[in-house]
Design a protein around this motif. Structure first.
Motif: not given
Length: 445
Positions: A40, A380, A383-384
Motif C-alpha cells: 500500500a 486507494e 487503504a486501511t
C-alpha cells in the motif's frame, strides 16, 4: 539458521519480516503477486513526476519504522521536525496552527493550544479538560474498543467546534475515519502515544524522497545482498500443511517451506491459509475497508511556501508540497490528501478538479491566479481497515493454529492503528515467532 521461509506479500510488513529472517540466516523467498513491491506504499511515474500513491507521514513516536529506515540507510529521506508544528489554514484563508514547547508532557501543548486561532478560549478549555481525561484511559482495555471516540468526546463536553478544529483534524488523518466512527481504544493510542505521553512524540516527519527510494528499493537491495530470492507476479493460491513443513502453491509451481509468513491483505490471507490454521474469513471480513483519495495539482508557479498544512472548514483536509520529492524543477506540485474519503471515492476527476482547485484558490490566494498545468487523482479503495468500535476483537494475533505459519500486516493485532508503523511492528513480530520456533527445534532451523 538455514531453514526455508516463504514470505507471502511484498508490502512493509512482508519486507520487514523478510529482512529480519534473512539477517537471522534463513533462506528467504519473498513472493509478491503484483509486478512491484511496496504493498500500500508505492511510487509510480506520470508525466515526468515521481508520484507516491498517497501522502504518507510519520511521527517521532513511530520508532520501528524509523529504525527500519536507519537499517536501510535512508533516514536522510525524511524531514523530521525538531519540534512539533502543525500549520492550519482556516476557512477564510487565515493561518494558525498547533505546536509544542520543550516543557514535559502534557504541559508542552498548553501554550500552543492557548494561541490556536481555530478555537475560542472557551473551546480551548473544553479541549484541555477532555485531554486530561483521555490521558487516564488505558488503550489496552478491551472495553474501550467497544466504544466510539466521538461518543466519548461528547460525554466529555466536546462540541462541533472542537471536533472539527482539533479532534477530527488528527483522528481522521490517523485513523481514516471520523471520530464518531472510530474505536475509542485506537484513538487513545493515537493521542496518548503521539501527543499526551511524550513531549516529542508528535514531531512530524515528511518524506523528502519517493517511497520507492525511501524503503521499497532499499529493502529489495538489502534482501538480495543477504541471499534472499524475490519473485514478482507470483500469486499464491494456497498454503498447505505437510508432514515436514508447508507447501506454498502457485499457479505453475509448488514451493516447499519450513515456515511461512503470510503478509497479504486480510481477505487474501484467509483464502490462502488452510482451514486448520484457524484464519477465519468471516471474522476478517468484519474489518471492512476505508478509502483514501489524493488529489494532485501542479501549478505553473509556486503558490505557497508551506511544506504542508491541515485545514479547518474545508474538504481539502491536508495539503502537501510535493515539488521536491516528485523531481519537479519548475512550478509547484501540491497533493491534497483526503482520508475517510467515501464522499469522493467515485467522484469523476472533472468534479474533483472543480471542487479542489477552487478550494486551493480560496485557501491559498496565489493558487487562484496561477494556471494549473497538471491535475490527476489517485484512489486507494482499501487503504486501511475500518478502524471502528469492535474491530479490536477481530484483528488476529500473528500466531495461527499451525506452528510455523504466521500472519503479518498492519491489520493484525499490533496495538497500533493501520499505519506504516503498525505494518513494520507486525513484520518484526512475525519474524520473531519463526525464529523462536526454530530455536526451540520446531522447524525452519
Amino acid at each position: 539458521m538455514t531453514g526455508r521461509v516463504v514470505v507471502v506479500g511484498g508490502g512493509l510488513a512482508g519486507l520487514t519480516a523478510a529482512c529480519d529472517l534473512a539477517d537471522a540466516g534463513f533462506r528467504v523467498t519473498l513472493l509478491e503477486s503484483r509486478s512491484r513491491l511496496g504493498g500500500a506504499t508505492f511510487s509510480f511515474r506520470r508525466d515526468g513526476l515521481v508520484v507516491d500513491n498517497g501522502q504518507h507521514v510519520l511521527l517521532r513516536c513511530c520508532t520501528e519504522y524509523r529504525a527500519l529506515l536507519e537499517r536501510l540507510g535512508t533516514t536522510e529521506g525524511i524531514d523530521l521536525q525538531d519540534r512539533f508544528r502543525m500549520p492550519v489554514l482556516l476557512a477564510d484563508g487565515r493561518l494558525t496552527g498547533l505546536g509544542r514547547t520543550s516543557a514535559p508532557a502534557p504541559l508542552h501543548l498548553v501554550p500552543g493550544l492557548a494561541r490556536y486561532g481555530a478555537l475560542s478560549p472557551a473551546d480551548r478549555m473544553r479541549v484541555v479538560r477532555a485531554a486530561a481525561a483521555l490521558r487516564l484511559l488505558d488503550p489496552d482495555d478491551p472495553a474501550l474498543d467497544e466504544q466510539s471516540f466521538g461518543d466519548w468526546l461528547t460525554r466529555h463536553g466536546q462540541n462541533s467546534a472542537t471536533l472539527s478544529a482539533l479532534w477530527n483534524l488528527i483522528s481522521v488523518a490517523a485513523l481514516n475515519c471520523d471520530a464518531h466512527e472510530a474505536s475509542l481504544a485506537l484513538a487513545v493510542t493515537v493521542f496518548r502515544t503521539a501527543l499526551l505521553d511524550r513531549a516529542d512524540g508528535a514531531d512530524i516527519g515528511v518524506p523528502r524522497w519517493p517511497l520507492e527510494d525511501l524503503h521499497v528499493r532499499p529493502a529489495e537491495k538489502y534482501l538480495i545482498a543477504r541471499g534472499a530470492e524475490i519473485r514478482l507476479r507470483s500469486a499464491v493460491r494456497a498454503v498447505e500443511r505437510g508432514r515436514s513443513g508447508f507447501t506454498v502453491r502457485l499457479d505453475d509451481e509448488n514451493l516447499p517451506a519450513d515456515a511461512v509468513v503470510v503478509a497479504a491483505p486480510p481477505d487474501a490471507a484467509a483464502r490462502m491459509c488452510p482451514d486448520a490454521a484457524g484464519v477465519s474469513a468471516a471474522r476478517l471480513s468484519g474489518l471492512g475497508a476505508a478509502p483514501i483519495v489524493n488529489v494532485h495539482a501542479v501549478f505553473e508557479r509556486p503558490v505557497t511556501d508551506l511544506p504542508f498544512a491541515a485545514t479547518v472548514g474545508s474538504p481539502a483536509q491536508w495539503i502537501f508540497d510535493r515539488t521536491e520529492v516528485a523531481g519537479l524543477t519548475e512550478g509547484q506540485y501540491l497533493a491534497v490528501s483526503l482520508s475517510a474519503a467515501r464522499t469522493w471515492l467515485d467522484a469523476p476527476a472533472p468534479v474533483l478538479r472543480e471542487v479542489f482547485l477552487a478550494e486551493l484558490g480560496r485557501l491559498l490566494p496565489a493558487a487562484a491566479a496561477t494556471p494549473c498545468t497538471q491535475f490527476f487523482v489517485t484512489r486507494e479503495r482499501r487503504a486501511t481497515f475500518r478502524q471502528a468500535p469492535g474491530t479490536g476483537r477481530l484483528r488476529p494475533r500473528p500466531e495461527t493454529r499451525l506452528p510455523g505459519l504466521v500472519l503479518a500486516g498492519s491489520w493484525t493485532a499490533t496495538g497500533w492503528p493501520d499505519t506504516m508503523e503498525g505494518a513494520v511492528r507486525s513484520g518484526h513480530r512475525a519474524a520473531d515467532l519463526v525464529r523462536d520456533r526454530a530455536r526451540a527445534g520446531g522447524g525452519a532451523g
